[in-house]
Design a protein around this motif. Structure first.
Motif, PDB file in Angstrom:
ATOM      1  N   LEU A 181       0.811  -1.210   0.000  1.00  0.00           N
ATOM      2  CA  LEU A 181       0.000   0.000   0.000  1.00  0.00           C
ATOM      3  C   LEU A 181       0.849   1.266   0.000  1.00  0.00           C
ATOM      4  O   LEU A 181       2.007   1.261   0.406  1.00  0.00           O
ATOM      5  CB  LEU A 181      -0.956   0.024   1.204  1.00  0.00           C
ATOM      6  CG  LEU A 181      -0.386   0.163   2.629  1.00  0.00           C
ATOM      7  CD1 LEU A 181      -0.016   1.607   2.967  1.00  0.00           C
ATOM      8  CD2 LEU A 181      -1.399  -0.334   3.641  1.00  0.00           C
ATOM      9  N   LEU A 235      -5.890   7.669   4.193  1.00  0.00           N
ATOM     10  CA  LEU A 235      -6.160   7.410   2.781  1.00  0.00           C
ATOM     11  C   LEU A 235      -5.115   6.419   2.309  1.00  0.00           C
ATOM     12  O   LEU A 235      -3.919   6.614   2.545  1.00  0.00           O
ATOM     13  CB  LEU A 235      -6.076   8.709   1.969  1.00  0.00           C
ATOM     14  CG  LEU A 235      -5.943   8.573   0.453  1.00  0.00           C
ATOM     15  CD1 LEU A 235      -7.201   7.950  -0.144  1.00  0.00           C
ATOM     16  CD2 LEU A 235      -5.675   9.941  -0.186  1.00  0.00           C
ATOM     17  N   ALA A 236      -5.543   5.347   1.624  1.00  0.00           N
ATOM     18  CA  ALA A 236      -4.604   4.318   1.204  1.00  0.00           C
ATOM     19  C   ALA A 236      -4.923   3.862  -0.213  1.00  0.00           C
ATOM     20  O   ALA A 236      -6.087   3.830  -0.630  1.00  0.00           O
ATOM     21  CB  ALA A 236      -4.624   3.121   2.150  1.00  0.00           C
ATOM     22  N   VAL A 237      -3.880   3.516  -0.970  1.00  0.00           N
ATOM     23  CA  VAL A 237      -4.013   2.836  -2.256  1.00  0.00           C
ATOM     24  C   VAL A 237      -3.530   1.412  -2.037  1.00  0.00           C
ATOM     25  O   VAL A 237      -2.364   1.191  -1.709  1.00  0.00           O
ATOM     26  CB  VAL A 237      -3.189   3.528  -3.352  1.00  0.00           C
ATOM     27  CG1 VAL A 237      -3.336   2.778  -4.672  1.00  0.00           C
ATOM     28  CG2 VAL A 237      -3.625   4.982  -3.525  1.00  0.00           C
ATOM     29  N   ALA A 283      -3.091  -2.630  -3.293  1.00  0.00           N
ATOM     30  CA  ALA A 283      -3.035  -3.619  -4.369  1.00  0.00           C
ATOM     31  C   ALA A 283      -3.483  -4.948  -3.782  1.00  0.00           C
ATOM     32  O   ALA A 283      -2.722  -5.614  -3.078  1.00  0.00           O
ATOM     33  CB  ALA A 283      -1.620  -3.712  -4.928  1.00  0.00           C
ATOM     34  N   SER A 301      -8.856  -4.147  -9.762  1.00  0.00           N
ATOM     35  CA  SER A 301      -7.895  -3.062  -9.807  1.00  0.00           C
ATOM     36  C   SER A 301      -7.423  -2.718  -8.389  1.00  0.00           C
ATOM     37  O   SER A 301      -8.037  -3.139  -7.407  1.00  0.00           O
ATOM     38  CB  SER A 301      -8.545  -1.826 -10.434  1.00  0.00           C
ATOM     39  OG  SER A 301      -9.474  -1.243  -9.527  1.00  0.00           O
ATOM     40  N   PRO A 302      -6.329  -1.947  -8.264  1.00  0.00           N
ATOM     41  CA  PRO A 302      -6.007  -1.414  -6.938  1.00  0.00           C
ATOM     42  C   PRO A 302      -7.199  -0.639  -6.379  1.00  0.00           C
ATOM     43  O   PRO A 302      -7.993  -0.060  -7.113  1.00  0.00           O
ATOM     44  CB  PRO A 302      -4.811  -0.492  -7.213  1.00  0.00           C
ATOM     45  CG  PRO A 302      -4.176  -1.070  -8.424  1.00  0.00           C
ATOM     46  CD  PRO A 302      -5.317  -1.582  -9.268  1.00  0.00           C
ATOM     47  N   GLN A 303      -7.318  -0.628  -5.064  1.00  0.00           N
ATOM     48  CA  GLN A 303      -8.456   0.010  -4.391  1.00  0.00           C
ATOM     49  C   GLN A 303      -8.015   1.300  -3.713  1.00  0.00           C
ATOM     50  O   GLN A 303      -6.983   1.337  -3.052  1.00  0.00           O
ATOM     51  CB  GLN A 303      -9.044  -0.939  -3.344  1.00  0.00           C
ATOM     52  CG  GLN A 303     -10.256  -0.363  -2.619  1.00  0.00           C
ATOM     53  CD  GLN A 303     -10.814  -1.323  -1.582  1.00  0.00           C
ATOM     54  OE1 GLN A 303     -10.911  -0.996  -0.410  1.00  0.00           O
ATOM     55  NE2 GLN A 303     -11.174  -2.524  -2.017  1.00  0.00           N
ATOM     56  N   LEU A 304      -8.805   2.345  -3.930  1.00  0.00           N
ATOM     57  CA  LEU A 304      -8.616   3.605  -3.214  1.00  0.00           C
ATOM     58  C   LEU A 304      -9.538   3.575  -1.998  1.00  0.00           C
ATOM     59  O   LEU A 304     -10.754   3.482  -2.135  1.00  0.00           O
ATOM     60  CB  LEU A 304      -8.953   4.786  -4.114  1.00  0.00           C
ATOM     61  CG  LEU A 304      -8.768   6.184  -3.512  1.00  0.00           C
ATOM     62  CD1 LEU A 304      -7.315   6.417  -3.126  1.00  0.00           C
ATOM     63  CD2 LEU A 304      -9.228   7.261  -4.496  1.00  0.00           C
ATOM     64  N   PHE A 322     -12.968   1.036  -6.720  1.00  0.00           N
ATOM     65  CA  PHE A 322     -12.134   0.107  -7.472  1.00  0.00           C
ATOM     66  C   PHE A 322     -12.910  -0.395  -8.681  1.00  0.00           C
ATOM     67  O   PHE A 322     -14.102  -0.128  -8.843  1.00  0.00           O
ATOM     68  CB  PHE A 322     -11.676  -1.056  -6.588  1.00  0.00           C
ATOM     69  CG  PHE A 322     -12.795  -1.932  -6.076  1.00  0.00           C
ATOM     70  CD1 PHE A 322     -13.200  -3.064  -6.758  1.00  0.00           C
ATOM     71  CD2 PHE A 322     -13.442  -1.613  -4.889  1.00  0.00           C
ATOM     72  CE1 PHE A 322     -14.229  -3.854  -6.285  1.00  0.00           C
ATOM     73  CE2 PHE A 322     -14.471  -2.400  -4.399  1.00  0.00           C
ATOM     74  CZ  PHE A 322     -14.866  -3.534  -5.114  1.00  0.00           C
TER      75      PHE A 322
END
Length: 250
Positions: free
Chosen positions: A113, A124-126, A128, A134-137, A149
């Protein structure tokens, strides 16, 4: 010293030994040193183009500096590499702006992340999460989350334990593919914020096209049955009461 050396020979020999000793102390190089064992070296600059500096660690890991740059290897692959152009490659590196305090930003290889933390439960995290989506926001707050996502052919924006509000000081558009797709929503959950009435209940109270109305009963429009009415151009007609009937709604 030659056999039967004289005083002058002894003096010259001692001077030669002193000169070589001084030169050795001042100018140690590869001609003077083949192997060096030391627990402490004070140095200004060590030329890594000539000397390789290496520290062997456990399980085949090592740290090495030489004329090609700097390498840190974990025994399987290079986790840090700085090449001769000064370009740096890091693999599996934990990078954070602070340790144990907030706020901070972080790149964490263990959790896959990127994160910006105001607190441990407010960030707030991105993320995988895997190859199936897809990657999740993720927007995480102490009591609720919002996420975004893509999975398959669906792009998902959602929230847990929170209202999802979309607002603008201009128009809000919902634009599905023209003449192909629709805006799909359950009308029994689509409410008027002023009346708290659902769109479904409001539509039930409206006329339905093609459906007949209920029976209206007979009526005479205010003229008694049997009344004689004159017709323009001459003659008369007798007024009749309209029987019970329905109308088809348009």
């Amino acid at each position: 010293m030659p056999p039967w050396a004289e005083y002058e020979d002894l003096k010259n020999k001692i001077n030669d030994i002193v000169a070589k000793y001084n030169n050795l102390l001042v100018n140690l190089d590869s001609l003077n040193v083949v192997s060096l064992t030391a627990d402490h070296i004070d140095a200004g600059t060590i030329d890594a183009n000539v000397v390789t500096i290496r520290s062997d660690l456990t399980a085949g890991a090592f740290v090495e500096i030489n004329g090609n740059g700097m390498r840190i290897n974990n025994g399987s692959y290079d986790t840090f590499l700085a090449d001769i152009n000064g370009l740096v490659t890091m693999t599996g590196a934990l990078i954070r702006s602070a340790n144990g305090v907030y706020p901070r930003v972080e790149m964490n290889p263990n959790d896959n992340l990127f994160g910006a933390y105001a607190a441990a439960t407010n960030y707030l995290a991105v993320l995988a999460l895997g190859s199936s989506m897809s990657p999740q926001l993720l927007f995480s707050a102490p009591n609720s989350n919002m996420f975004m996502f893509v999975s398959g052919t669906s792009a998902i924006l959602g929230a847990t334990s929170a209202d999802l509000r979309i607002s603008s000081n201009r128009n809000v558009y919902l634009s599905p593919g023209a003449n192909v797709y629709d805006v799909i929503t359950p009308f029994d959950q689509f409410k008027d914020s002023s009346t708290n009435q659902t769109l479904y209940s409001m539509l039930l109270g409206k006329a339905s096209s093609g459906v007949s109305t209920g029976s209206s009963g007979s009526h005479n429009h205010g003229i008694a049955a049997g009344t004689q009415l004159m017709v323009a151009g001459g003659g008369t007609v007798t007024w009749q009461v309209a029987p019970t009937h329905t109308h088809t709604q348009i």
